[in-house]
Every structure is written in C-alpha cells, then in structure tokens.
Design an enzyme around this catalytic site. Structure first.
Site, mmCIF file in Angstrom:
data_model
loop_
_atom_site.group_PDB
_atom_site.id
_atom_site.type_symbol
_atom_site.label_atom_id
_atom_site.label_comp_id
_atom_site.label_asym_id
_atom_site.label_seq_id
_atom_site.Cartn_x
_atom_site.Cartn_y
_atom_site.Cartn_z
ATOM 1 C CE LYS A 8 -11.149 -4.467 -3.006
ATOM 2 N NZ LYS A 8 -10.463 -3.785 -1.915
ATOM 3 C CG ASN A 9 -13.415 -1.410 -1.189
ATOM 4 O OD1 ASN A 9 -12.755 -2.438 -0.960
ATOM 5 N ND2 ASN A 9 -12.985 -0.454 -1.973
ATOM 6 N NE ARG A 53 -3.659 0.164 4.998
ATOM 7 C CZ ARG A 53 -4.709 0.816 5.495
ATOM 8 N NH1 ARG A 53 -5.881 0.650 4.945
ATOM 9 N NH2 ARG A 53 -4.593 1.590 6.546
ATOM 10 C CB CYS A 106 -0.255 -1.440 0.360
ATOM 11 S SG CYS A 106 -1.286 -0.071 -0.133
ATOM 12 N NE ARG A 125 -4.293 2.374 1.999
ATOM 13 C CZ ARG A 125 -4.938 1.379 1.375
ATOM 14 N NH1 ARG A 125 -4.272 0.642 0.512
ATOM 15 N NH2 ARG A 125 -6.184 1.115 1.645
ATOM 16 N N PRO A 126 -1.341 5.129 6.912
ATOM 17 C CG PRO A 126 -1.031 7.354 7.501
ATOM 18 C CD PRO A 126 -0.993 6.424 6.331
ATOM 19 C CB ILE A 127 -4.532 3.099 11.201
ATOM 20 C CG1 ILE A 127 -3.462 2.610 12.196
ATOM 21 C CG2 ILE A 127 -4.627 2.188 10.002
ATOM 22 C CD1 ILE A 127 -3.834 1.273 12.850
ATOM 23 C CG ASP A 182 -10.772 2.481 -5.076
ATOM 24 O OD1 ASP A 182 -11.576 2.011 -4.253
ATOM 25 O OD2 ASP A 182 -9.635 2.895 -4.764
ATOM 26 C CB VAL A 198 -7.563 9.836 -2.347
ATOM 27 C CG1 VAL A 198 -7.854 8.967 -1.144
ATOM 28 C CG2 VAL A 198 -8.791 10.656 -2.741
ATOM 29 N NE ARG A 246 -5.393 -7.355 -2.064
ATOM 30 C CZ ARG A 246 -4.788 -6.469 -1.283
ATOM 31 N NH1 ARG A 246 -3.561 -6.071 -1.554
ATOM 32 N NH2 ARG A 246 -5.403 -5.969 -0.239
HETATM 33 C C1 EPZ Z 1 -10.767 2.453 1.429
HETATM 34 O O1 EPZ Z 1 -9.436 2.411 1.912
HETATM 35 C C2 EPZ Z 1 -10.837 1.433 0.313
HETATM 36 N N1 EPZ Z 1 -10.543 0.103 0.848
HETATM 37 C C3 EPZ Z 1 -9.838 1.795 -0.787
HETATM 38 O O2 EPZ Z 1 -10.007 0.858 -1.848
HETATM 39 C C4 EPZ Z 1 -10.189 3.190 -1.307
HETATM 40 O O3 EPZ Z 1 -9.237 3.563 -2.277
HETATM 41 C C5 EPZ Z 1 -10.168 4.188 -0.144
HETATM 42 O O4 EPZ Z 1 -11.085 3.748 0.883
HETATM 43 C C6 EPZ Z 1 -10.591 5.580 -0.573
HETATM 44 O O5 EPZ Z 1 -11.868 5.545 -1.119
HETATM 45 C C7 EPZ Z 1 -11.525 -0.566 1.511
HETATM 46 O O6 EPZ Z 1 -12.610 -0.066 1.713
HETATM 47 C C8 EPZ Z 1 -11.181 -1.938 1.982
HETATM 48 P P1 EPZ Z 1 -9.016 6.026 3.609
HETATM 49 P P2 EPZ Z 1 -9.057 3.191 3.282
HETATM 50 O O7 EPZ Z 1 -8.877 5.712 5.056
HETATM 51 O O8 EPZ Z 1 -10.149 3.069 4.263
HETATM 52 C C9 EPZ Z 1 -4.962 8.392 4.572
HETATM 53 C C10 EPZ Z 1 -9.347 -0.644 -3.492
HETATM 54 O O9 EPZ Z 1 -8.695 -0.491 -4.526
HETATM 55 N N2 EPZ Z 1 -5.225 8.010 5.976
HETATM 56 O O10 EPZ Z 1 -10.180 6.826 3.148
HETATM 57 O O11 EPZ Z 1 -7.689 2.771 3.683
HETATM 58 C C11 EPZ Z 1 -4.625 7.194 3.696
HETATM 59 O O12 EPZ Z 1 -3.242 6.918 3.764
HETATM 60 C C12 EPZ Z 1 -8.906 0.015 -2.209
HETATM 61 O O13 EPZ Z 1 -10.419 -1.313 -3.406
HETATM 62 C C13 EPZ Z 1 -4.411 8.539 6.984
HETATM 63 O O14 EPZ Z 1 -3.467 9.281 6.714
HETATM 64 O O15 EPZ Z 1 -8.995 4.697 2.744
HETATM 65 C C14 EPZ Z 1 -5.046 7.663 2.326
HETATM 66 O O16 EPZ Z 1 -4.013 8.471 1.781
HETATM 67 C C15 EPZ Z 1 -7.600 0.761 -2.374
HETATM 68 N N3 EPZ Z 1 -4.672 8.203 8.270
HETATM 69 C C16 EPZ Z 1 -6.264 8.544 2.612
HETATM 70 O O17 EPZ Z 1 -6.176 8.906 3.992
HETATM 71 C C17 EPZ Z 1 -5.718 7.374 8.617
HETATM 72 O O18 EPZ Z 1 -5.926 7.119 9.823
HETATM 73 C C18 EPZ Z 1 -7.591 7.839 2.344
HETATM 74 O O19 EPZ Z 1 -7.625 6.703 3.140
HETATM 75 C C19 EPZ Z 1 -6.522 6.844 7.587
HETATM 76 C C20 EPZ Z 1 -6.267 7.185 6.273
#
Ligand code: EPZ
Length: 405
Positions: A11-12, A81, A105, A110-112, A293, A315, A385
């Site tokens: 999926k990811n 998201r 969520c 989950r900020p960006i 995960d 994380v 999902r």
């Molecule tokens: C990806 O999410 C995966 N989703 C998640 O899988 C997975 O848990 C995560 O990576 C970590 O491995 C997809 O690939 C679609 P991150 P992502 O950006 O990209 C914070 C599942 O169950 N952060 O590495 O959102 C964020 O809030 C899902 O399949 C910021 O603060 O993960 C989190 O606490 C759940 N600012 C941490 O970093 C940002 O700009 C990791 O987020 C981006 C992230």
C-alpha cells in the site's frame, strides 16, 4: 493456523507511485497493485485531476494525458492524508496545486511542515487560503535539503518535485523505507535520474520529461509482518508468500529474541508457531529500525508472551489506541508516557471491540484469533484501508472470521 497466505503489493509503495504517474502524459501500467480503500481514494484523486485509471485484477493502467484541474476535492484529501504526496508531482508537471490543509487522524496531528519546507527550497511559494494550501512553482530549481526528521512523505514529495527541477537536488537525512526505493526505481524507469534511495542521502538530477513504463509494486512488508505475527501468536505452520525477507529484518530479529521458530524459504517465510514465546522489548524507529506500523500487531501478540514487555512508540504521538480495546479482552497493559508495559497473560477472552486505525484494527484481529470465544470487531473500514481480503486470506489459514453487515 495452517496453510499458505499470499501477500499483496505494498500500500505504502503504490500510493506515492500512483501520485508519480502525474509526472508523465504516457500510459503507465502497475502490476501487483492491491485493491484497497486507500488505493481507490488515490485513484479518485488522480481522476479528479484529469487522470484515467482502469483496473484489471491486480493490474492498474494509469494515463494522465492532461492535467484538467489543479485542485483536489476537499473530501478526498480529508479521507486520506497520504494524498498530500500529489503536491510534488503536480508542481513538477503543472507548476501549481491547491489542496485542503490535510487534517490529522487517529494516530496524530500529522503536520506537513517538512514537505512544504522542502518544496519551498526547490522554489515553490506556499499560500494559505481559507484552509486550502495554494502552492505555485513557476520554476523548480535543484537544492540541498536537510530534513529535520526522515519523514517518508516529505522525502517522497521532495523527490518527485526534484525529479524534473533544473539541476541537482540532494536530500539529506532522507527516509530509507523500502517504499522510497520502489518509488525511486519507478521514477528512474520513467527516465528519472535518482541515486541513493534507501540510504539517508538521495541525489536527484532533474530531467526534462518522463515516459511511460510498466512497474511491479514491491510486496507489502507490513501485511507480511502482520501474518507472521498472527501465525506466531496462534501457533501452527504458516507459509507467508511473496515476501522480501530483507524488508522484515527488524521483525525477524525480534522473533529470534522471542523464541518464535521460522524459516526463510525461497517462497517466503514459514512460521512454525508453538503459540508460546518470551516477552521482548520493542522500540519503534524509522527504517531500518522496528517499523511503527507493526507496533500494534506485535503488542497484541505480546499480551500473551511469557514475561513483561516494554513497547515504546517514538514515531507517532498517539499510536496506542488499540491498548484500551485489548484490555477489554483481558490484556494486562499500562501506558507510561510513550511506552506500554505489557504483562503477559494466559489467554484473552472474546469481546466486542472497535478498530480506531488501520494497524490497531489488525492488532484486534490478531487478538480475537487467539481469544476464547467469538469476538466482534466494529469499524472494519479502517482495516480494509490497508489489508486486501483479510477475512478471505485468514479463512484460507483455517481462521473462523466473517464480515457481517
Ligand atoms: C508513512 O506516513 C506511512 N504512510 C505510514 O503508514 C507510516 O506509519 C509512516 O510513513 C512512518 O513509517 C504512507 O506511506 C502512505 P512520516 P507519513 O512523514 O509519510 C511527523 C500505515 O499504517 N511529521 O514519516 O505520514 C508525523 O506527524 C500508515 O500504513 C511532521 O511532524 O509518515 C509523524 O509523527 C500509518 N511533519 C512522523 O513525522 C512533517 O512534515 C513520521 O511521519 C511530516 C511528518
């Protein structure tokens, strides 16, 4: 449990790869594309931008001849998201994108911010407009970007925007997940020039344009790990097929520590679960550490281990929603800060529980498979999902699990 189970495509990996299809006007064919709710949403996002997508079994045919809109419908972004990863390819292809500020969520806000910082380094201008992010990038120019945290999504967005920027981009402290490697391979198959994916430094040389390709999505290491943990918890002999064992090293190392017997075979991983194992401590980390995960599924398995386990989530800030539900099934767990202290018990009892997010749902299924009696799991759309035909696959291993209206 006994028998064989086939793992679907990741999926990811397929979600960012679908977004990367925006980079070319040629036809792209994706093999082993899982049919999941999240994939359906990403397909709707592509269609809302002008893409045409056809599914034929596990094969997706994607063509984005023209970008007909630069805005994705509010409800699609809020539904998933992960659709924020269209920002990079949209800026690369069209120089403009409007998306609603993605909500948080269940597992966190989950900020960006790191996504946006990286895109700004490449020359994008970001404007907030009534809850919408309005981003323009008349020109994208290569830059050196250091990520405060190896965010998966931020690495993907920056990689896709940089793929056709003027000059070279270096992402330092980049995410190293296998899904990042699959995305980079896909972009290179379309004519991209990305090196170093899978390490913490990724070099991207911008190219003029991309052509179509056919790409097979890597197997889903999280789905595979979930089945391995279910087999270990229930006992029995299960062959989990279509696995890249190198992607599961962190989990396999923990199984060794717990005394779970398994064998790495050509076809996949064969688990010879005895249904009893020792408690082990878990601390989730970014790849190549233990994947966040799999934290919920392994915590569910540890509720039945011999001894006490400490499970620490580093994380996400709120990823223990499954704990209360597991306690209703008789688990002995205490939350202390970012850790859950899990005291192993003899057995769990059936209960009516609710899934709160994707992996928490999987953890409840694992617990219910081991529990005495028949459990009812509500809100299973969370599970659907990210797990394709989970009930069907588990019935194939002898589980009595049925979806009911
Ligand atoms: C990806 O999410 C995966 N989703 C998640 O899988 C997975 O848990 C995560 O990576 C970590 O491995 C997809 O690939 C679609 P991150 P992502 O950006 O990209 C914070 C599942 O169950 N952060 O590495 O959102 C964020 O809030 C899902 O399949 C910021 O603060 O993960 C989190 O606490 C759940 N600012 C941490 O970093 C940002 O700009 C990791 O987020 C981006 C992230």
């Amino acid at each position: 449990m006994n028998g064989k189970v086939q793992v679907s495509g990741a999926k990811n990996a397929v979600l960012p790869i679908l977004a990367a299809c925006l980079l070319t006007s040629d036809k792209v064919v994706l093999e082993e594309a899982p049919d999941l709710l999240d994939v359906q949403v990403m397909i709707q996002v592509l269609e809302s931008l002008g893409g045409k997508v056809k599914r034929n079994g596990k094969k997706l045919q994607v063509t984005v001849k023209e970008i007909e809109s630069i805005e994705t419908p509010y409800d699609l972004i809020t539904k998933m998201r992960a659709s924020v990863v269209i920002m990079g390819p949209m800026l690369a292809r069209k120089g403009r994108v409007r998306i609603s500020q993605p909500g948080g969520c269940a597992i966190g806000s989950r900020p960006i911010n790191w996504h946006l910082k990286g895109l700004e380094y490449l020359g994008a201008q970001v404007r907030m407009d009534h809850g919408f992010l309005d981003i323009v990038a008349p020109r994208l120019t290569g830059a050196r970007i250091y990520l405060d945290f190896p965010s998966v999504g931020a690495t993907e967005n920056i990689m896709m925007a940089a793929a056709c920027a003027q000059g070279t981009t270096v992402i330092e402290n980049a995410a190293q997940e296998p899904e990042i490697v699959d995305l980079a391979n896909f972009i290179n198959e379309m004519g991209g020039k990305i090196r170093g994916a899978g390490t913490n430094i990724i070099n991207i040389e911008g190219v003029k344009e991309f052509h179509g390709t056919t790409h097979t999505v890597i197997p889903d290491r999280i789905e595979a790990g979930t089945f391995v943990l279910m087999a270990a918890a229930c006992g029995g002999e299960v062959l989990v097929r279509n696995v890249i064992t190198a992607h599961l090293k962190p989990l396999l190392a923990k199984l060794d520590e717990a005394g779970v017997i398994y064998k790495e075979e050509d076809e996949g991983i064969r688990v010879m679960g005895k249904g009893c194992y020792n408690a082990v401590d878990i601390k989730t980390q970014v790849h190549p550490g233990f994947p966040t995960d799999l934290q919920a599924p392994i915590l569910a398995m540890l509720t039945l281990a011999k001894g006490t386990a400490v499970v620490t989530e580093t994380v996400f800030e709120n990823r223990f929603m499954h704990v209360d539900e597991l306690k209703r099934m008789g688990a002995d767990i205490k939350i202390e800060g970012r850790s859950a202290i899990v005291q192993g018990v003899e057995s769990l009892h059936a209960a009516t529980v609710a899934a709160t997010d994707l992996r928490a749902g999987a953890a409840l299924v694992l617990a219910a498979l081991t529990a005495n009696g028949t459990s009812e799991i509500r809100e299973i759309h969370h599970i659907e999902r990210g797990y394709e035909n989970l009930d069907l696959k588990l019935r194939g291993l002898g589980a009595e699990i049925y979806k009911v209206d």
